[in-house]
Design an enzyme around this catalytic site. Sequence first.
Site, PDB file in Angstrom:
ATOM      1  N   GLU A 143       0.508  -1.437  -0.131  1.00 60.55           N
ATOM      2  CA  GLU A 143      -0.050   0.102   0.105  1.00 60.55           C
ATOM      3  C   GLU A 143       0.799   1.460   0.547  1.00 60.55           C
ATOM      4  O   GLU A 143       1.641   1.456   1.118  1.00 60.55           O
ATOM      5  CB  GLU A 143      -1.050  -0.463   1.350  1.00 60.55           C
ATOM      6  CG  GLU A 143      -1.478   0.985   1.265  1.00 60.55           C
ATOM      7  CD  GLU A 143      -3.131   1.374   2.550  1.00 60.55           C
ATOM      8  OE1 GLU A 143      -3.300   0.109   2.948  1.00 60.55           O
ATOM      9  OE2 GLU A 143      -3.307   2.178   2.213  1.00 60.55           O
ATOM     10  N   ASP A 188       1.029 -14.835  13.199  1.00 60.50           N
ATOM     11  CA  ASP A 188       0.406 -15.925  12.696  1.00 60.50           C
ATOM     12  C   ASP A 188      -0.715 -14.655  11.829  1.00 60.50           C
ATOM     13  O   ASP A 188      -1.537 -14.106  12.787  1.00 60.50           O
ATOM     14  CB  ASP A 188      -0.951 -16.279  14.049  1.00 60.50           C
ATOM     15  CG  ASP A 188      -1.573 -17.548  13.211  1.00 60.50           C
ATOM     16  OD1 ASP A 188      -2.353 -18.121  13.486  1.00 60.50           O
ATOM     17  OD2 ASP A 188      -2.235 -16.823  11.815  1.00 60.50           O
ATOM     18  N   HIS A 244      -5.645   2.111  -3.005  1.00 61.45           N
ATOM     19  CA  HIS A 244      -6.457   0.337  -2.313  1.00 61.45           C
ATOM     20  C   HIS A 244      -5.285  -0.807  -2.335  1.00 61.45           C
ATOM     21  O   HIS A 244      -4.131  -0.765  -2.909  1.00 61.45           O
ATOM     22  CB  HIS A 244      -5.805   0.369  -3.882  1.00 61.45           C
ATOM     23  CG  HIS A 244      -7.334   0.933  -4.796  1.00 61.45           C
ATOM     24  ND1 HIS A 244      -8.939   1.126  -4.241  1.00 61.45           N
ATOM     25  CD2 HIS A 244      -7.284   2.005  -5.374  1.00 61.45           C
ATOM     26  CE1 HIS A 244      -9.574   2.560  -4.682  1.00 61.45           C
ATOM     27  NE2 HIS A 244      -8.587   3.107  -5.728  1.00 61.45           N
TER      28      HIS A 244
END
Length: 942
Positions: free
Chosen positions: A226, A435, A525
Site C-alpha cells: 500500500e 499469525d 487500494h
Amino acid sequence: MSTSTSARRGILMDLFDDRQQVRSFHDRRMPKLYFEYKSQYYEGYMSHYWYDGFRIMTQQHDLHLQPGDELSRIGLYEYDTDKGGHQFIVTDVSLSVDECTLIIAVKLQGAESIDFLHQHIYAVILGNSPLHRFSQSEPTPFPSFVGRKHYTKDAVAARQQWLEQFTSNTLKHVNQSLFHEQPSILAGNIENYIGSIQVPLGITAPLWVRGTYANGHIPIPIATTEGALISSISRGAKACNAAGGIEVHVLKQTMVRAPVFFCEDMSSAIRLAQWIDEHKVSIKAEAERVSSISKLITLHTYPFADFVHVQFGYETGDAAGQNMTTSCTYVACEWIASKVKHLAELKYVRYIIEGNQAGDKKVAYRSFIGGRGIQVNASIHIPEAILKQTLRVSVDQYMKSWYAAEVGAMQTGMIGHNVNFANIIAGIFSATGQDMGSIHEASCGIFKARREGDGISFHVQLPSLVIGTVGGGTSLPTQRECLEMMGCYGRGKVYKLAEIIASACLALDLSTSSAIISNEFVKAHERLGRKSEGTGIRRSDIKPRFFQALLGEAYGKVTSFELTPLNTDSSVITNMLKANNSSFQGLHRYLLHLQPHLQQEVNLRHTSSTYLPVILKVKSNDREVMDLGIGIAKLSGDDRLSGLFESQMHIFGFEGSHVREITFYQQAPMTLLQYCPHVYGVTCDEDKEAYAILMEDLSSCSHLGTIESLTVWDEEHIDYVLADAAKMHALFMNKADELPAVLQLDRLDEYSCGDATELLLALTEYNYERYPTLISSHLYHLLRQFIVQLPSHKQRMKQYHQTITHNDFNPRNLGLRSTAGTKQLVVYDWELVCYQNPQHDCVEFLSYTVGVNASIQQWDTYIEQYRLYLEQASGILLDREEFEQITLLNALELAAVRYNLYLLANNLLHLSYMETIYQNLSRYILDKVKENPRLIELQPAN
C-alpha cells in the site's frame, strides 16, 4: 492400463464427484456439434453431459434412430474436433414437449472411448477445465512427498514443474527465493512450498517509544504493497517525536481457550460447572503439566441448557500461544472428563475442545472487553502548534470532525473505533512472522481523542494483540531480521514488541485521521490475496469372503466367523490412531468356521477341528503414523519442535512402514520366518490404502504382550530370547546381498542422520525439561554430545557387523512358543525391520527385561552371553571390547532416537512402563561410560 493413463483418468474423474451427475449448458451456450449415422452427417447441439455420455438436441426429423444404434463419428464445429473409431451408443430417443426437437442420449463404452470424451470433448468445450492443459500431453498426478522429502530441493522442483505444465505458465519470479537453498527450514510454516511472494518491506522513520520495555527511537519494518502507508506512519512519528514520544504500557497477557462440556440435562450442566469451579487448583496443575511456559491464570464457567462453556485464560511467555494453550487445555479437558464420567449425578456425555467462545481469529466482544493475547495502552499529548505545523489541522477542526466520525462508528455497530490499526498490524505481522489469521482480532482496538490544555491527548488501546517473539514464523531468516531490527527477537521480548506496535498504531491513526480531516487524504487500494469414496479396510468389509480371499482354498470354505476378545492396550500407535479417527486399524482376533474340501478332513495348522483361530492385523499407512507423530509434537506446545518433526522425522524409520512388514512376510526366507507367526495371507492395495495381515493366533505362547508385567522375565526366559535372537541375527550377518532385493533395506546413512540433528537436539532438550528426575544433567549432555557426532558414530556402526534386525524388539512384539519341551522365540510386528547392528535388538530387549535393580554386572553378563551365542551361530569371531563399544553406541542411539520419541508420547499417554525402561537403559549407558569413557570416543574411519 498404463500408469499415465490411470493417473490421467483419476484427474478426468475430478470433473465428476458423482458419475451419475448430469450437468447442463445454458440455452444460448450449447456447443454446436455434428455426428455421423449410416454415412450421413447431422447437426445438433450438446445440451447435457455426464461422466460417460451426453445429450444431443437436433431438429433434423428425418433421422430415425433407435436405442442401441451406433454413431460412428462426432465433432465440434467451433473447436475443429473430429474423431471416429469410438463407440457412441444411442441409449434413448425422444421428442421435446413442443415436438420440434429430437433429443438423443448417447453413451460411450470402453475406457479409451470415455478417455476421448473427456480429453477431446469436455476439456475443449469447458476451456477453463484443468483438463484443457493436458490436451496435448500426458497429464501427471500432483507430486506428493512425505516427511523430510517434502522439504527438499527435488520436491520443490517437482511441484514447480507440475504447476508450469498444469497451468501452461512459466514461473519467472515466484521461484526466486532464499528458501530454495534450504527448504527444510520451512517445516511447520508451510506445505507444498514452491517459492516466495516478495512483499515489499519498508522501514518507518524512527518512532520515539517511551515504555517499560521499549524505550528509545525505534525504526519499524512494515511489509506492505500500500503506497503512502509508511510515509503516513513516518509523518505521525515526526509529530509524536516532536511532542516528546509516546507513553506505552502493557496491561496483561491472556490467551483464551474455551472448550464445551455436554451433559444429559440442564441440572447436570449446572452441577458440572460447580464441580469445575471447585477443582480449579487441580485443573490448573493439569493444564500446566505439558508446558513449562503456559500459566493458567483464569478459569470461568458459563452453563447454558445442557452444556457448559469453560474459558481457560493463560499467560504464554513470549509465544503467541495458540498451539501451546490448545495442548494445555486438551490435557486439562481429558483430566476433567476422566474424573466426571464416573460421577453419576453429573451425567457427563462428552466435550469438544473449542466451542467458539475463545474468539480465536475472530472479532468478538469478549476479546475486545476482556482481552485476548496482550492488552496494551498508549497515550500522547500533541500541542496545537505541532498539529498545525506537522499535520496541518487545528484542535477545533480535528475535534469537530472526529465527533462526526465517532457517531458514524456507532451507527455502523463498529467493535472498537480506530482509523486503520489493521495496516500496522498486517505490515508488522507480515514482516515479523506472526499469525496472519489473527490480524483482524488484533486490529480491533480503540483510538480516542480528547481536547486537553493547549492541544489534544490521543489514547490507544489494543486489547487483543496476538503476537510472539518465539515460535511460528518468527525464526525464519527475513522475519528474524525484522524482529532484530527492533531488538525484539527471542525470549523476553514480546512485551517490547507489543509496546512498539501500539505506539505505531497511534502514530498512524494520528496521521491518517489528520489527513482525512484536512482533506489531504487519498485512499490507497489495498491488494491482499490468498491464494472418492472411503479408503482403507472398514469393519463392514469383514465378511466370510474377506477371509476367504486371504486364506485361499487350502483351508476349505469360510462359512462364518466370530470376533473373540483380544487385549491390545500395549499397542501405543494403533490405539492412538483409533482414538484419533475411530478407525478399524489394529489387531483383531477371530475364530473362523471352515468347511473342509472333500478328501481334506483337516488341513489346518494348530487345530484338528473345522475352527481356525486367527489374528487380523489391519495396518495404517505410513502417512497416518507420521501425522500422528507430528500431532504429538504439536501437542507439546513447542512450534519449532512440531516443525522439525515434519521435516526430519525420517530418523524414526516410519517411511514405508505400512508395506515393509507385508513385504517381509512375503519375501523373507523360511530360515527367518521360523521365528515369526504363520501368515495365512496378506492384502496390500495401494489404491484403496488397504493393508492387512492374517496370521496365526499366538495366544498359546508365553510371555506374550507382557509389557505391563515385566517381572515375568527371569534369567531363564531372557536366555531363551537371547539365544534365538542370536540364531536369527546370524542368518544374514554381513550377507545383505543374499537377501531378496525387496528386503535389502537401507538403514539411514550418516548424512540422513545429520539431517535430523536439529530435531533430536530439540527433542532431547524438551524431554530434559519435562523429566528432570529421569534425565540427569550428565545424561543430557552425553546425549547431546552423541547427537552432534551422530553422523560419525553412524559411520563407525556401519563398519561393524550388520544383519536383519527386528528394530522394535521388546515384550510388546514377542513371545515364547513351547516346542518339543523347550521354548522358541516368536516375533511379530516387523514394520520397522531394517539392516543394522544386531546389538540394537539385544540392548532394546534388555532395557525392558533386566529389572529395575539390575547392576551393570548383570547387563554385562547378558550381553556377553548374547555375544557368545551370536559368535557360535554365525561362526564369526567377535572381539569383546569392540562388541561392547558398538553395543553402547546402539544404546545411545536408542535413547536419542526411539526413546526420545517415546518420552514425548509419554507426556500425554502416561505409559506405565516408560520410565522404567528409560531408567534401565540410561543406567546402563551411564555406568558403561563411567567404567570406560573411551568407549564412545570417535575413532577414525577405516
